[in-house]
Design a protein around this motif. Sequence first.
Motif, PDB file in Angstrom:
ATOM      1  N   ARG A   1       0.690  -1.271  -0.309  1.00 34.38           N
ATOM      2  CA  ARG A   1      -0.403   0.353   0.098  1.00 34.38           C
ATOM      3  C   ARG A   1       1.440   1.365  -0.263  1.00 34.38           C
ATOM      4  NH1 ARG A   1      -0.960  -1.927   5.316  1.00 34.38           N
ATOM      5  NH2 ARG A   1       0.483  -0.830   7.579  1.00 34.38           N
ATOM      6  N   LYS A   2       0.268   2.435  -0.206  1.00 39.39           N
ATOM      7  CA  LYS A   2       0.972   3.603  -0.195  1.00 39.39           C
ATOM      8  C   LYS A   2       1.407   3.883   0.874  1.00 39.39           C
ATOM      9  CE  LYS A   2       0.273   8.156  -1.609  1.00 39.39           C
ATOM     10  NZ  LYS A   2      -0.601   9.644  -2.459  1.00 39.39           N
ATOM     11  N   ALA A   3       2.345   4.452   1.483  1.00 38.13           N
ATOM     12  CA  ALA A   3       2.979   4.373   2.744  1.00 38.13           C
ATOM     13  C   ALA A   3       2.495   5.679   2.952  1.00 38.13           C
ATOM     14  CB  ALA A   3       4.683   4.555   3.197  1.00 38.13           C
ATOM     15  N   VAL A   4       1.064   6.216   3.646  1.00 38.83           N
ATOM     16  CA  VAL A   4       0.941   7.097   3.721  1.00 38.83           C
ATOM     17  C   VAL A   4       0.375   7.227   5.636  1.00 38.83           C
ATOM     18  CG1 VAL A   4      -2.020   8.803   4.611  1.00 38.83           C
ATOM     19  CG2 VAL A   4      -1.023   7.037   2.596  1.00 38.83           C
ATOM     20  N   GLY A   5       1.152   8.757   6.205  1.00 37.96           N
ATOM     21  CA  GLY A   5       1.134   9.414   7.585  1.00 37.96           C
ATOM     22  C   GLY A   5       1.910   8.647   7.676  1.00 37.96           C
ATOM     23  N   LEU A   6       2.850   7.634   8.823  1.00 41.84           N
ATOM     24  CA  LEU A   6       3.497   7.290   9.850  1.00 41.84           C
ATOM     25  C   LEU A   6       4.141   5.619   9.346  1.00 41.84           C
ATOM     26  CD1 LEU A   6       2.468   8.092  13.520  1.00 41.84           C
ATOM     27  CD2 LEU A   6       3.989   9.189  11.769  1.00 41.84           C
ATOM     28  N   ASP A   7       2.818   5.182   8.665  1.00 38.23           N
ATOM     29  CA  ASP A   7       4.058   4.509   7.242  1.00 38.23           C
ATOM     30  C   ASP A   7       5.214   4.405   6.862  1.00 38.23           C
ATOM     31  OD1 ASP A   7       2.230   2.968   8.261  1.00 38.23           O
ATOM     32  OD2 ASP A   7       0.762   2.258   5.766  1.00 38.23           O
ATOM     33  N   ALA A   8       5.282   5.678   6.403  1.00 40.33           N
ATOM     34  CA  ALA A   8       6.622   6.255   5.183  1.00 40.33           C
ATOM     35  C   ALA A   8       7.550   6.333   6.273  1.00 40.33           C
ATOM     36  CB  ALA A   8       6.274   7.673   5.480  1.00 40.33           C
ATOM     37  N   GLU A   9       7.251   6.677   7.729  1.00 42.49           N
ATOM     38  CA  GLU A   9       8.799   6.835   8.628  1.00 42.49           C
ATOM     39  C   GLU A   9       9.194   4.972   9.094  1.00 42.49           C
ATOM     40  OE1 GLU A   9       7.779   9.865  12.056  1.00 42.49           O
ATOM     41  OE2 GLU A   9       7.519   7.935  12.666  1.00 42.49           O
ATOM     42  N   LEU A  10       8.108   3.810   8.354  1.00 46.40           N
ATOM     43  CA  LEU A  10       8.547   2.385   8.415  1.00 46.40           C
ATOM     44  C   LEU A  10       9.312   1.941   7.178  1.00 46.40           C
ATOM     45  CD1 LEU A  10       5.648   1.813   9.983  1.00 46.40           C
ATOM     46  CD2 LEU A  10       7.903   2.043  11.439  1.00 46.40           C
ATOM     47  N   THR A  11       9.099   2.846   5.870  1.00 47.15           N
ATOM     48  CA  THR A  11       9.247   2.712   5.012  1.00 47.15           C
ATOM     49  C   THR A  11      10.800   3.507   4.763  1.00 47.15           C
ATOM     50  OG1 THR A  11       8.239   3.618   3.696  1.00 47.15           O
ATOM     51  CG2 THR A  11       7.375   2.028   4.495  1.00 47.15           C
ATOM     52  N   GLY A  12      10.964   4.527   5.033  1.00 47.15           N
ATOM     53  CA  GLY A  12      11.408   5.312   5.284  1.00 47.15           C
ATOM     54  C   GLY A  12      11.632   6.509   4.225  1.00 47.15           C
ATOM     55  N   SER A  13      10.244   6.374   3.069  1.00 46.41           N
ATOM     56  CA  SER A  13      10.045   7.653   2.589  1.00 46.41           C
ATOM     57  C   SER A  13       8.487   7.682   2.076  1.00 46.41           C
ATOM     58  CB  SER A  13      10.169   7.981   1.094  1.00 46.41           C
ATOM     59  OG  SER A  13      10.636   8.063  -0.109  1.00 46.41           O
ATOM     60  N   ALA A  14       7.752   8.674   2.118  1.00 45.62           N
ATOM     61  CA  ALA A  14       6.262   8.428   0.911  1.00 45.62           C
ATOM     62  C   ALA A  14       6.405   8.090  -0.025  1.00 45.62           C
ATOM     63  CB  ALA A  14       5.240  10.157   1.123  1.00 45.62           C
ATOM     64  N   GLU A  15       7.568   7.910  -0.838  1.00 41.68           N
ATOM     65  CA  GLU A  15       7.412   7.529  -1.950  1.00 41.68           C
ATOM     66  C   GLU A  15       8.044   5.733  -2.314  1.00 41.68           C
ATOM     67  OE1 GLU A  15       6.581   9.278  -4.283  1.00 41.68           O
ATOM     68  OE2 GLU A  15       6.288  10.855  -2.949  1.00 41.68           O
ATOM     69  N   GLN A  16       8.200   5.273  -0.987  1.00 41.58           N
ATOM     70  CA  GLN A  16       8.164   3.923  -0.509  1.00 41.58           C
ATOM     71  C   GLN A  16       7.104   3.070  -0.344  1.00 41.58           C
ATOM     72  OE1 GLN A  16      11.219   2.192  -1.949  1.00 41.58           O
ATOM     73  NE2 GLN A  16      10.596   0.830  -1.085  1.00 41.58           N
ATOM     74  N   PRO A  17       6.028   2.383  -1.281  1.00 41.09           N
ATOM     75  CA  PRO A  17       5.387   1.747  -0.346  1.00 41.09           C
ATOM     76  C   PRO A  17       5.150   0.753   0.697  1.00 41.09           C
ATOM     77  CG  PRO A  17       5.845   0.414  -2.764  1.00 41.09           C
ATOM     78  CD  PRO A  17       6.693   2.017  -2.260  1.00 41.09           C
ATOM     79  N   TYR A  18       4.609   0.208   2.042  1.00 38.14           N
ATOM     80  CA  TYR A  18       4.568  -0.083   3.105  1.00 38.14           C
ATOM     81  C   TYR A  18       4.221  -1.667   2.302  1.00 38.14           C
ATOM     82  CZ  TYR A  18       3.688  -2.395   7.670  1.00 38.14           C
ATOM     83  OH  TYR A  18       3.961  -3.118   8.626  1.00 38.14           O
ATOM     84  N   CYS A  19       4.961  -3.024   2.022  1.00 45.96           N
ATOM     85  CA  CYS A  19       4.764  -3.747   1.505  1.00 45.96           C
ATOM     86  C   CYS A  19       4.916  -5.092   2.559  1.00 45.96           C
ATOM     87  CB  CYS A  19       6.028  -4.304   0.405  1.00 45.96           C
ATOM     88  SG  CYS A  19       5.248  -2.657  -0.960  1.00 45.96           S
ATOM     89  N   GLY A  20       4.952  -6.296   2.098  1.00 47.75           N
ATOM     90  CA  GLY A  20       4.457  -7.382   3.064  1.00 47.75           C
ATOM     91  C   GLY A  20       4.326  -8.932   2.958  1.00 47.75           C
ATOM     92  N   HIS A  21       4.474 -10.046   2.668  1.00 47.24           N
ATOM     93  CA  HIS A  21       3.611 -10.944   2.674  1.00 47.24           C
ATOM     94  C   HIS A  21       4.901 -12.373   3.051  1.00 47.24           C
ATOM     95  CE1 HIS A  21       6.075 -11.700  -1.181  1.00 47.24           C
ATOM     96  NE2 HIS A  21       5.451 -13.191  -1.362  1.00 47.24           N
ATOM     97  N   TYR A  22       4.007 -12.920   3.118  1.00 43.92           N
ATOM     98  CA  TYR A  22       4.377 -14.373   3.605  1.00 43.92           C
ATOM     99  C   TYR A  22       4.710 -15.392   2.823  1.00 43.92           C
ATOM    100  CZ  TYR A  22       3.638 -12.283   8.068  1.00 43.92           C
ATOM    101  OH  TYR A  22       3.849 -10.869   9.659  1.00 43.92           O
ATOM    102  N   SER A  23       5.759 -15.902   2.011  1.00 42.70           N
ATOM    103  CA  SER A  23       5.481 -17.340   0.975  1.00 42.70           C
ATOM    104  C   SER A  23       5.149 -18.294   1.900  1.00 42.70           C
ATOM    105  CB  SER A  23       7.594 -17.397   0.715  1.00 42.70           C
ATOM    106  OG  SER A  23       7.204 -17.963   1.854  1.00 42.70           O
TER     107      SER A  23
END
Length: 778
Positions: A230-252
Amino acid sequence: MKRFAPSTWFRCAGIAWLAVAGVATAAPATAPWSLLPQPARLSPAPSGAMDIADGGVILVHGADIQQVQSIAERFAQRVADTNGLHLRVVTTDAAHPAITFDVDAKADIADDAGYRITVNEGGILVTARTPRGAFYGSVTAWQLLTPAGWTRGAPVKVAYGVIEDHPRFAWRALLLDSGRHYQSVAEIKQLIDWMSANKLNVLLWHLTEDQGWRLEIPKYPELTTIGACRKAVGLDAELTGSAEQPYCGHYSEADAREIVRYAAERYVDVVPEIDLPGHSQAAIAAYPWLGVTGKRPAVWTDWGVSPWLLNPNEKTLQFVDDVLDEVMQLFPSRYISIGGDEADKQQWNASPEVQAQMRKLGLANMDQLQGWFMSQVAAHLVEHGRTPVGWDDEIAEGATLPASQVVMSWHGDHDERVALAALKQGHDVVMTPQESLYFDHFQSDLPDEWQGPSPAATLRQAYDTVVIPKGASAADAKRIIGVQAGLWAEQMPTFAHDQHAVFPRIAALAELGWSPASARHWNDFLQRMPTELARYRALGIGYADSAFAPVFHVAAAAKGAFRIELSNQVDFGKIRYTTDGSKPGDQSTPYAKPFTLPGNTTLRAATFAPDGFELAAPRTQVLDASTLLSRDSSALATCSKQPGSRLEGARPAQGPKPVYSVDIGNMCWLWPRAALNGVTHVELTVERLTWRFGDEAKDAVVHRKTGAAGEFEIHADTCTGPLLARLPLDSAMQATGQMRLDAKVAMPSGDGVRNLCVFATGDPREGQWALARMVFSK
């Protein structure tokens, strides 16, 4: 996430003595062992104890030798990690073993998960019918080796006696939401380890959400290539490092299998949750034909309840069957959760196709259509030998759920009416009331409490959870199969937050699920908590000390001094304090009754157990000219009179992240009876938070702006009373993090003690203003 709707152990020797003496008691006497959850039956010997020292031998014999050896080796590792004693595991007869694990299918033990521990001059003997029972016995044995006040590396003295134990409920669960915020495989393993140390045995793993589809499904690769980001909105950008870097993660698939394997070794069943038909926006973002509009939404960046539902047709059902077939390959659990909660049916109601489907099936409304859809899904699981699990929402609406479904009842209001309705329909029920067992809710009103939705769910509230609803018959009660806490992750962005939210409330959950009702006593539980917290600390768990933390009650005294009263939430432990700014220790001045201090004093207080263990870290109260003329948001009321949520602000350059008490959608606070004699100036510390509160937008309160950017206004008496100050927001609109605003105060004539209303103008949906602190000065 689910939304809040406003609306003994049995000490035989001691009890026998009391019966002879004719003395009644509501709570048990002090135990020689500090165990949690409290076992079913304890029989301490009148005297005697044995020592377990470094180098002691653990003997394993009986049935299932390899499994039990693994259990013994993990037990020895946990003892070494926490207590520093190194014990050696052997499977051949050894002279004078310190601890023996004996598994015998014919042993006189009450339950397959039960065990007996006998402590005498021959050592500690753990007897069980199965490896599962031996595992739970190993948890209790570890607790025997980490008693109150243990010293790392020193021999441990264990009192003689017998412990006979087995669980009250078969389902003792923690729900982990990986959809809103992602946890690594290593973090989930650590959580499973810690769950097992509290004798929990189910991890309900919430894997699909509007904000992210987290499980790899090879037949539908875009569920993770698109739906897991998802788009790194709000404080998600602190987790990804940038609002331009999406927030991602999944389990194989490999990740899922590894977590299942790891959990099984610790007797934790991983129950996957694929939420249907709501909470599915990420799936529809990946495959728009799963929805009813034909459009492709973004993976949701808001929290709350999304209106994007799966289309209840045959094509969607084939997709669901395909997904569940893969899920059943990965997860051997008897149970599979299919959700069924918070299905906002506005898109269904607006769809001619769905309306036609409803009429074709002869159904009266959309709730019945959801019931039909979920019945098809449940039938597929039943055909494959699995038991469907889901939420109680449709029962709350007066509808029915598939007869085969286990119901997780989270609507705890109105004396558990929804759980009772589920029981009357013949369902097995798991009790998980949001009011007390949603561990994402914050735990106190302390100024430094971590973020979470309102209202507070305290340690005492968790412990007092109603497990058998009032009005349930004996037959109904037998269909309550367990209890479950929820860790919904909207405001749990990191594993540190997860730990703070779960611990120590997990101790209350453990006792709810494991201990018989007769063994549960709040005061006795509190007496055992210091030792349990010491174990958490030794395990490296970042637990919350909110229940024990000192609270400062400050009032004006004569000649500019301050009257101080100290307390804590659970009224337990000894509060000790200093007045020179130094850190309090277990020899600092104990608090006994209210006292006075002069101005320009730094008061610090901490809470200690009787043995000197620090129950709560020091808190600080500065006493100066601003003390009675200032409030932070946690000390203010909301204008709606509803408890405020605690929301996190942006990370500052230095220090911890700020947390604000905010009534979402209503940027308005009240300060009753503020003493403002002689004030001339006010300073506010504020921050603008990104709006991402989904369906809460409909209840937003908009105050008319005077300036283009809006302003904070402070009024006396009411929110439309005399204007004391207006603080324009022009300079704060583009700022990141906290900003300070200041203005002169125009005090009206009359009494200087006034009720205050402070609010931000404008539309909170364009940016929710948070108030950190307001300070008046003379």
